[in-house]
Design a protein around this motif. Structure first.
Motif, short mmCIF file in Angstrom:
data_model
loop_
_atom_site.label_atom_id
_atom_site.label_comp_id
_atom_site.label_asym_id
_atom_site.label_seq_id
_atom_site.Cartn_x
_atom_site.Cartn_y
_atom_site.Cartn_z
N LEU A 22 45.65 35.91 30.91
CA LEU A 22 44.56 35.44 31.76
C LEU A 22 44.43 33.92 31.83
O LEU A 22 43.53 33.40 32.50
CB LEU A 22 43.22 36.03 31.29
CG LEU A 22 43.04 37.54 31.44
CD1 LEU A 22 41.69 37.96 30.85
CD2 LEU A 22 43.12 37.96 32.90
N ASP A 23 45.32 33.21 31.16
CA ASP A 23 45.18 31.75 31.08
C ASP A 23 45.03 31.09 32.45
O ASP A 23 44.23 30.17 32.61
CB ASP A 23 46.38 31.15 30.35
CG ASP A 23 46.17 31.13 28.84
OD1 ASP A 23 45.11 31.61 28.38
OD2 ASP A 23 47.08 30.66 28.12
N PHE A 24 45.79 31.51 33.43
CA PHE A 24 45.75 30.88 34.76
C PHE A 24 45.49 31.91 35.85
O PHE A 24 45.83 31.69 37.01
CB PHE A 24 47.07 30.15 35.03
CG PHE A 24 47.42 29.14 33.96
CD1 PHE A 24 46.75 27.93 33.89
CD2 PHE A 24 48.39 29.44 33.01
CE1 PHE A 24 47.07 27.01 32.89
CE2 PHE A 24 48.71 28.53 32.02
CZ PHE A 24 48.05 27.30 31.95
N ALA A 25 44.87 33.02 35.48
CA ALA A 25 44.73 34.12 36.43
C ALA A 25 43.44 34.10 37.24
O ALA A 25 43.41 34.57 38.38
CB ALA A 25 44.82 35.46 35.69
N ILE A 26 42.36 33.56 36.67
CA ILE A 26 41.06 33.65 37.33
C ILE A 26 40.93 32.58 38.41
O ILE A 26 41.10 31.39 38.15
CB ILE A 26 39.92 33.54 36.30
CG1 ILE A 26 40.02 34.73 35.33
CG2 ILE A 26 38.56 33.53 36.99
CD1 ILE A 26 39.01 34.70 34.21
N MET A 27 40.63 33.02 39.63
CA MET A 27 40.59 32.13 40.78
C MET A 27 39.17 31.70 41.15
O MET A 27 38.96 30.61 41.70
CB MET A 27 41.22 32.83 41.98
CG MET A 27 42.66 33.27 41.76
SD MET A 27 43.78 31.87 41.48
CE MET A 27 43.73 31.10 43.11
N THR A 28 38.18 32.51 40.89
CA THR A 28 36.81 32.21 41.32
C THR A 28 36.24 31.03 40.54
O THR A 28 36.31 31.02 39.30
CB THR A 28 35.90 33.44 41.14
OG1 THR A 28 36.50 34.56 41.82
CG2 THR A 28 34.52 33.20 41.70
#
Length: 289
Positions: A261-267
């Motif tokens: 999840l290190d660079f997965a969340i866009m919001t």
């Protein structure tokens, strides 16, 4: 360092694990509803272990109706770090015979009626699935199965169909010949995707029960014949788990499972929905907390 805790998700024919110390069946509540069943926890040769029967004891959940999000969330809440999926599968390869185990490393997802992500509008995330299996856990599980006397095949593509019906002959031939799949089953998606989103080390043992419907020298898939093979596979699967807990501490990871999840969340932080965030406390707490 976080203590290793092995979660075992049992497929068809595997509804408990013998030999656990301090064993107890536990209720676990999740924002996604109830998991498939209570979860059996305890210790096996000093390693913390949680066992979840995917279809519930007595096989009450169809593949489509398995509460996949609740299952993965519940295991995460209990502290599970590594998940071994035991799954009954059909084979598309002569050499992958009934009774053999296949260490799956890729999937093709053909399911259409299942919730496939913990994330949604209000907190959008895109997790890489290029390498859906933890390489270290898969190697260790394969070695554990060999020690149990099983013929093991390293690597294979698992076609995940919706079910509950088995394949038509045309579908079986297409998956085998045109798509190059090795095994077929009904349950590892979205399970593998959700485990990746929850930053858990995940590996699948595909336990071959039949040749699906493509093989000219075998009858079409018959449930009674499958059950007969399942009984032998179940004994080997239990022995594999016992062997795996003895070697799991040495299972490395080169596939980034714990940091998926290190660079997965866009919001953007200011636009994230508090209600959605509340449901993500267990699976994404490391990056959202």
């Amino acid at each position: 360092m976080t203590e290793i805790m092995l979660g075992v998700i049992g497929g068809s024919g595997i509804y408990d694990i013998d030999g656990l110390e301090d064993a107890q069946w536990r209720d676990v509540q999740t924002p996604w509803g109830a998991p498939s069943d209570q979860i059996l926890t305890g210790r096996l040769h000093g390693v913390a272990l949680a066992f979840l029967p995917r279809h519930g004891r007595g096989h009450v959940h169809s593949p489509t109706d398995v509460p996949y999000r609740a299952n993965i969330d519940a295991l995460k809440r209990l502290g599970v770090t590594h998940v071994l999926s035991l799954s009954a599968c059909g084979s598309f390869r002569d050499e992958m015979a009934p009774g053999h185990f296949v260490m799956v490393d890729q999937y093709i997802d053909r399911t259409v009626n299942r919730d496939k992500s913990f994330f949604s509008s209000g907190c959008v995330a895109h997790v890489s699935m290029a390498h859906p299996i933890c390489d270290g856990l898969s190697r260790a599980a394969g070695d554990a199965a060999r020690q149990a006397g099983v013929t093991v095949h390293d690597g294979g593509t698992y076609l995940v169909m919706e079910g509950p019906q088995f394949s038509t002959l045309a579908e079986s031939r297409m998956y085998r010949e045109a798509w190059g799949c090795d095994v077929i089953g009904m349950t590892n998606m979205p399970e593998a995707k959700l485990a990746r989103e929850a930053e858990m080390h995940y590996a699948t043992i595909a336990m071959v029960t039949d040749y699906d419907s493509w093989h000219p020298d075998h009858d079409d898939v018959d449930v009674q014949a499958v059950i007969a093979v399942l009984q032998g596979n179940s004994a080997h699967a239990r022995a594999t788990v016992v062997n795996l807990v003895r070697m799991i501490a040495g299972a490395g990871c080169a596939t980034g499972c714990a940091t998926a999840l290190d660079f997965a969340i866009m919001t953007a932080p200011g636009r994230r929905d508090p209600v959605v965030l509340g449901k993500l406390d267990a699976v994404a707490g490391r990056v959202l907390g």
